[in-house]
Design a protein around this motif. Structure first.
Motif, PDB file in Angstrom:
ATOM      1  N   ALA A  54       0.845  -1.204   0.000  1.00 36.54           N
ATOM      2  CA  ALA A  54       0.000   0.000   0.000  1.00 36.54           C
ATOM      3  C   ALA A  54       0.875   1.246   0.000  1.00 36.54           C
ATOM      4  O   ALA A  54       0.634   2.186  -0.776  1.00 36.54           O
ATOM      5  CB  ALA A  54      -0.941  -0.009   1.199  1.00 36.54           C
ATOM      6  N   ILE A  55       1.902   1.255   0.840  1.00 38.12           N
ATOM      7  CA  ILE A  55       2.822   2.399   0.866  1.00 38.12           C
ATOM      8  C   ILE A  55       3.502   2.548  -0.490  1.00 38.12           C
ATOM      9  O   ILE A  55       3.546   3.642  -1.064  1.00 38.12           O
ATOM     10  CB  ILE A  55       3.870   2.241   1.989  1.00 38.12           C
ATOM     11  N   ALA A  56       4.052   1.445  -1.018  1.00 34.56           N
ATOM     12  CA  ALA A  56       4.753   1.505  -2.309  1.00 34.56           C
ATOM     13  C   ALA A  56       3.839   2.042  -3.408  1.00 34.56           C
ATOM     14  O   ALA A  56       4.277   2.840  -4.249  1.00 34.56           O
ATOM     15  CB  ALA A  56       5.276   0.123  -2.678  1.00 34.56           C
ATOM     16  N   THR A  71       3.217  -1.815 -10.874  1.00 28.82           N
ATOM     17  CA  THR A  71       3.874  -2.986 -10.295  1.00 28.82           C
ATOM     18  C   THR A  71       3.375  -3.234  -8.876  1.00 28.82           C
ATOM     19  O   THR A  71       2.919  -4.335  -8.537  1.00 28.82           O
ATOM     20  CB  THR A  71       5.403  -2.787 -10.296  1.00 28.82           C
ATOM     21  N   HIS A  72       3.441  -2.211  -8.039  1.00 26.75           N
ATOM     22  CA  HIS A  72       3.070  -2.410  -6.637  1.00 26.75           C
ATOM     23  C   HIS A  72       1.560  -2.436  -6.427  1.00 26.75           C
ATOM     24  O   HIS A  72       1.079  -3.101  -5.513  1.00 26.75           O
ATOM     25  CB  HIS A  72       3.797  -1.401  -5.745  1.00 26.75           C
ATOM     26  N   GLY A  73       0.811  -1.749  -7.297  1.00 27.44           N
ATOM     27  CA  GLY A  73      -0.643  -1.913  -7.261  1.00 27.44           C
ATOM     28  C   GLY A  73      -1.029  -3.363  -7.535  1.00 27.44           C
ATOM     29  O   GLY A  73      -1.927  -3.921  -6.898  1.00 27.44           O
ATOM     30  N   PHE A  75       0.986  -5.998  -6.971  1.00 27.84           N
ATOM     31  CA  PHE A  75       1.400  -6.779  -5.795  1.00 27.84           C
ATOM     32  C   PHE A  75       0.387  -6.603  -4.669  1.00 27.84           C
ATOM     33  O   PHE A  75       0.042  -7.551  -3.976  1.00 27.84           O
ATOM     34  CB  PHE A  75       2.783  -6.366  -5.300  1.00 27.84           C
ATOM     35  N   PHE A  76      -0.114  -5.362  -4.495  1.00 25.21           N
ATOM     36  CA  PHE A  76      -1.121  -5.118  -3.461  1.00 25.21           C
ATOM     37  C   PHE A  76      -2.361  -5.968  -3.740  1.00 25.21           C
ATOM     38  O   PHE A  76      -2.894  -6.625  -2.852  1.00 25.21           O
ATOM     39  CB  PHE A  76      -1.508  -3.635  -3.382  1.00 25.21           C
ATOM     40  N   ARG A  77      -2.813  -5.942  -4.977  1.00 22.17           N
ATOM     41  CA  ARG A  77      -3.998  -6.710  -5.372  1.00 22.17           C
ATOM     42  C   ARG A  77      -3.785  -8.191  -5.080  1.00 22.17           C
ATOM     43  O   ARG A  77      -4.650  -8.852  -4.515  1.00 22.17           O
ATOM     44  CB  ARG A  77      -4.281  -6.489  -6.858  1.00 22.17           C
ATOM     45  N   ARG A  78      -2.622  -8.711  -5.435  1.00 26.34           N
ATOM     46  CA  ARG A  78      -2.337 -10.132  -5.235  1.00 26.34           C
ATOM     47  C   ARG A  78      -2.298 -10.499  -3.745  1.00 26.34           C
ATOM     48  O   ARG A  78      -2.855 -11.505  -3.339  1.00 26.34           O
ATOM     49  CB  ARG A  78      -0.994 -10.490  -5.873  1.00 26.34           C
ATOM     50  N   HIS A  79      -1.664  -9.673  -2.931  1.00 21.62           N
ATOM     51  CA  HIS A  79      -1.507 -10.012  -1.516  1.00 21.62           C
ATOM     52  C   HIS A  79      -2.737  -9.693  -0.671  1.00 21.62           C
ATOM     53  O   HIS A  79      -2.967 -10.340   0.346  1.00 21.62           O
ATOM     54  CB  HIS A  79      -0.261  -9.337  -0.938  1.00 21.62           C
ATOM     55  N   SER A  80      -3.518  -8.710  -1.099  1.00 22.73           N
ATOM     56  CA  SER A  80      -4.710  -8.352  -0.325  1.00 22.73           C
ATOM     57  C   SER A  80      -5.945  -9.100  -0.812  1.00 22.73           C
ATOM     58  O   SER A  80      -6.904  -9.285  -0.051  1.00 22.73           O
ATOM     59  CB  SER A  80      -4.981  -6.846  -0.415  1.00 22.73           C
ATOM     60  N   SER A  87      -7.492  -0.676  -6.962  1.00 18.91           N
ATOM     61  CA  SER A  87      -7.856   0.357  -7.937  1.00 18.91           C
ATOM     62  C   SER A  87      -7.973   1.726  -7.277  1.00 18.91           C
ATOM     63  O   SER A  87      -7.549   2.730  -7.843  1.00 18.91           O
ATOM     64  CB  SER A  87      -9.166  -0.010  -8.631  1.00 18.91           C
ATOM     65  N   ASN A  88      -8.546   1.764  -6.065  1.00 20.26           N
ATOM     66  CA  ASN A  88      -8.657   3.032  -5.339  1.00 20.26           C
ATOM     67  C   ASN A  88      -7.279   3.589  -4.986  1.00 20.26           C
ATOM     68  O   ASN A  88      -7.069   4.808  -5.057  1.00 20.26           O
ATOM     69  CB  ASN A  88      -9.477   2.858  -4.055  1.00 20.26           C
ATOM     70  N   LEU A  89      -6.346   2.732  -4.591  1.00 21.77           N
ATOM     71  CA  LEU A  89      -5.000   3.204  -4.274  1.00 21.77           C
ATOM     72  C   LEU A  89      -4.338   3.784  -5.519  1.00 21.77           C
ATOM     73  O   LEU A  89      -3.606   4.775  -5.429  1.00 21.77           O
ATOM     74  CB  LEU A  89      -4.134   2.072  -3.708  1.00 21.77           C
ATOM     75  N   LEU A  90      -4.597   3.193  -6.660  1.00 26.04           N
ATOM     76  CA  LEU A  90      -4.013   3.682  -7.911  1.00 26.04           C
ATOM     77  C   LEU A  90      -4.679   4.962  -8.408  1.00 26.04           C
ATOM     78  O   LEU A  90      -4.051   5.773  -9.071  1.00 26.04           O
ATOM     79  CB  LEU A  90      -4.105   2.603  -8.998  1.00 26.04           C
TER      80      LEU A  90
END
Length: 166
Positions: A54-56, A71-73, A75-80, A87-90
């Motif tokens: 989320a931070i990344a 990339t990190h969005g 990874f976030f999707r995969r781990h969460s 999508s909201n974080l992006l």
């Protein structure tokens, strides 16, 4: 393809991520950056992998770094397992349905990214009041700083977003 020539990676060694391999002309720097990243993320911090990603993600969005954000969005999707939140974080994390503790953590990371000279002891006290311990606060700051650095590498070297991430 990045905007710089890359050195050949030794046979038998796993190929590093694109963000790391762009430094292959300077193997000492490449190894140092890779070791630093592995020592503060990917399960090595006191935060969860979801918090790290989320931070990344929000740092990359704040830096307008497409490579880091996607990339990190991802990874976030995969781990969460939460595609909507990814999508909201992006898009705009400030409009996401976040618990107050997570929102404070991300607000701090984005402010440290956009206004690095604005941090005060009160900011850390706010993180403590939200329940973050000293080790977690160190992790939040290190991860924020690492991804600011990595975003600048990606942008400076022209690291492209892999087609599978688009």
């Amino acid at each position: 393809m990045p905007w710089i020539r890359e050195a050949e990676i030794e046979q038998g060694k796993p190929a590093p991520a694109a963000i790391i391999s762009v430094m292959s002309i300077n193997p000492k720097a490449m190894d140092a950056v890779q070791n630093f990243g592995q020592s503060v993320t990917f399960g090595s911090s006191s935060l969860t992998r979801v918090q790290e990603e989320a931070i990344a993600t929000v740092v990359a969005v704040a830096n307008q770094c497409g490579y880091g954000a996607l990339t990190h969005g991802g990874f976030f999707r995969r781990h969460s397992g939460d595609s909507a939140l990814a999508s909201n974080l992006l898009d705009d994390y400030s409009r996401a349905d976040l618990d107050p503790r997570t929102r404070l953590m991300l607000d701090f990371a984005v402010r440290l990214t956009r206004e690095p000279g604005s941090s005060t002891a009160k900011d850390l006290e706010g993180l403590r009041r939200a329940g973050f311990d000293e080790e977690e606060i160190v992790s939040i700051i290190l991860i924020t700083c690492l991804f600011n650095f990595m975003n600048r590498l990606a942008s400076g070297f022209g690291v492209q977003v892999p087609p599978t991430y688009r």
